[in-house]
Scaffold this motif. Sequence first.
Motif, short mmCIF file in Angstrom:
data_model
loop_
_atom_site.label_atom_id
_atom_site.label_comp_id
_atom_site.label_asym_id
_atom_site.label_seq_id
_atom_site.Cartn_x
_atom_site.Cartn_y
_atom_site.Cartn_z
N HIS A 1 0.83 -1.22 0.00
CA HIS A 1 0.00 0.00 0.00
C HIS A 1 0.86 1.26 0.00
O HIS A 1 0.50 2.26 -0.64
N LEU A 2 1.97 1.21 0.70
CA LEU A 2 2.90 2.35 0.67
C LEU A 2 3.37 2.59 -0.77
O LEU A 2 3.49 3.74 -1.21
N GLY A 3 3.60 1.52 -1.49
CA GLY A 3 4.01 1.63 -2.90
C GLY A 3 2.93 2.25 -3.77
O GLY A 3 3.21 3.06 -4.65
N VAL A 4 1.67 1.87 -3.53
CA VAL A 4 0.56 2.42 -4.30
C VAL A 4 0.49 3.94 -4.12
O VAL A 4 0.43 4.71 -5.09
N ALA A 5 0.51 4.37 -2.87
CA ALA A 5 0.40 5.82 -2.58
C ALA A 5 1.63 6.56 -3.09
O ALA A 5 1.53 7.68 -3.60
N THR A 6 2.80 5.95 -2.94
CA THR A 6 4.03 6.61 -3.37
C THR A 6 4.08 6.74 -4.89
O THR A 6 4.47 7.80 -5.42
N ALA A 7 3.67 5.69 -5.60
CA ALA A 7 3.69 5.74 -7.07
C ALA A 7 2.84 6.91 -7.56
O ALA A 7 3.25 7.69 -8.42
N SER A 8 1.62 7.05 -7.00
CA SER A 8 0.73 8.14 -7.43
C SER A 8 1.33 9.50 -7.08
O SER A 8 1.26 10.44 -7.87
N THR A 9 1.89 9.59 -5.88
CA THR A 9 2.44 10.88 -5.43
C THR A 9 3.64 11.29 -6.27
O THR A 9 3.78 12.46 -6.66
N LEU A 10 4.53 10.34 -6.55
CA LEU A 10 5.71 10.66 -7.35
C LEU A 10 5.29 11.12 -8.75
O LEU A 10 5.86 12.07 -9.29
N ARG A 11 4.30 10.42 -9.32
CA ARG A 11 3.82 10.82 -10.65
C ARG A 11 3.23 12.22 -10.61
O ARG A 11 3.49 13.05 -11.48
N MET A 12 2.42 12.47 -9.60
CA MET A 12 1.75 13.77 -9.47
C MET A 12 2.75 14.92 -9.38
O MET A 12 2.54 15.99 -9.94
N LEU A 13 3.85 14.68 -8.68
CA LEU A 13 4.80 15.75 -8.41
C LEU A 13 6.04 15.68 -9.31
O LEU A 13 6.96 16.47 -9.14
N ASN A 14 6.07 14.70 -10.22
CA ASN A 14 7.21 14.56 -11.11
C ASN A 14 8.51 14.35 -10.32
O ASN A 14 9.54 14.95 -10.61
N LEU A 15 8.44 13.51 -9.31
CA LEU A 15 9.62 13.18 -8.51
C LEU A 15 10.08 11.77 -8.85
O LEU A 15 9.28 10.93 -9.27
N ASP A 16 11.37 11.50 -8.62
CA ASP A 16 11.88 10.17 -8.93
C ASP A 16 12.79 9.63 -7.82
O ASP A 16 13.69 8.84 -8.07
N ALA A 17 12.54 10.09 -6.61
CA ALA A 17 13.31 9.57 -5.48
C ALA A 17 12.45 9.61 -4.22
O ALA A 17 11.62 10.51 -4.06
N VAL A 18 12.66 8.64 -3.34
CA VAL A 18 11.90 8.61 -2.09
C VAL A 18 12.85 8.24 -0.95
O VAL A 18 13.76 7.43 -1.13
N VAL A 19 12.68 8.91 0.18
CA VAL A 19 13.45 8.58 1.38
C VAL A 19 12.46 8.10 2.44
O VAL A 19 11.50 8.81 2.77
#
Length: 408
Positions: free
Chosen positions: A326-344
């Motif tokens: 579920h963390l991956g689901v939310a992160t994938a959408s958020t990264l796409r929305m914000l045009n980001l390609d890294a997560v800490v």
Amino acid sequence: MTISADVARRATNRGTPGRVGDVRRQNLALIMHRLDAAGQMTRAQLAAETGLTKASVSSLVADLMSAGLLSEVGLNRVGERGRPGLGVALNTEAAALGMEINVDYIAVGVLDFAGELHFHAVREQHNAGRPPEEVLSSLQSLADEALEQAGGSGMKIHAGGLAVPGLVDPANGRVLRAPNIGWRDVNVALWAEALVSGASFGTAIFNEANTSALAELWYGHGRDLDNYLYVSGEVGIGGGVIIDSELFEGPGGNAGEIGHVVVDPDGPDCSCGGVGCLERYAGQEAILAQAGVDGGNTVERMGALRVSLESQDAAALAAVERAGHHLGVATASTLRMLNLDAVVLGGHFAQLERWIVPAFRGSVNRHAPALLAEDRILVSKLGPTAAVMGAAGSRIRSVLQKPYELFS
Ligand SMILES: [Zn+2]
């Protein structure tokens, strides 16, 4: 800055003893920021880099040393003859106090201006549902201990910063809503003086995930990374968005609330009033309930969960895998929305790295293929000190910006 700026400074200051003119204010901040970035420099290097005259740099440095913000250090540069040049650096005896209130603990730490954490202490205690006065009172006693130790070591505390897991109004020193500890519109400003008495810059309040994201920027992975999503895992889940090495706060100051991104529209009710939020699947309570770990406070139960994971307990492994998904689901959408390609990942996501990251990576790759490279999934370098370091670090930056406020 130019020589004409220096002339303007003298003109501004003339006839107004005790007051610092605008240009001199800018130059004082400039010196502080250069030293913050470079570590230590000679006065000649500072002059060369800022464009100020050597006489002007010497005068500015003298004022900043008098205020206790800079100290002289020996610079022993390789390849140069003669005695080492005398440099200046941010004074490591100048510091800010960082504090954190979370669901099952309070924490404090003294951060010096060079970024080293001293006297870090965590006290486990159940804060959810307790009157804010009680929680703040126990925080004050822990803060007093840290301040006493810092004072005994010759350190001077110039400011305090408090991180809480909720929505805050920093300008008015209020916690607007922190559902996981049951706070609503709590006026922390009333406690500011008591928490860090005698600090010239007072105490400010911050959202825990935002300060942790900033701590990572200043003291962790952010040294190599300009854009990322920071996800803080506690009982709740918070997030901080770093864009171009700055925190993106949004118009209301609360951007990055990934814990309340919906991962299942038909999911369970959430403390925010919505349904199916990420927090209900990947927050500590959700994982512990799913894994069947009960008894004791959250800190103790998280320890028990790790023991179960080490022994390959099927329920524990499934609970963490589900959280990672579920963390991956939310992160994938958020990264796409914000045009980001890294997560800490911070908080318990960092503690559970071995078990949660494989499921997390698989989920992100499934929902946003090829978006997140293997080496762009990072785990916080700061561990449980992130929020305290970020709260203190934010205040140190206030002092760097306006050092003249310490001049008598
Ligand atoms: Zn929610």
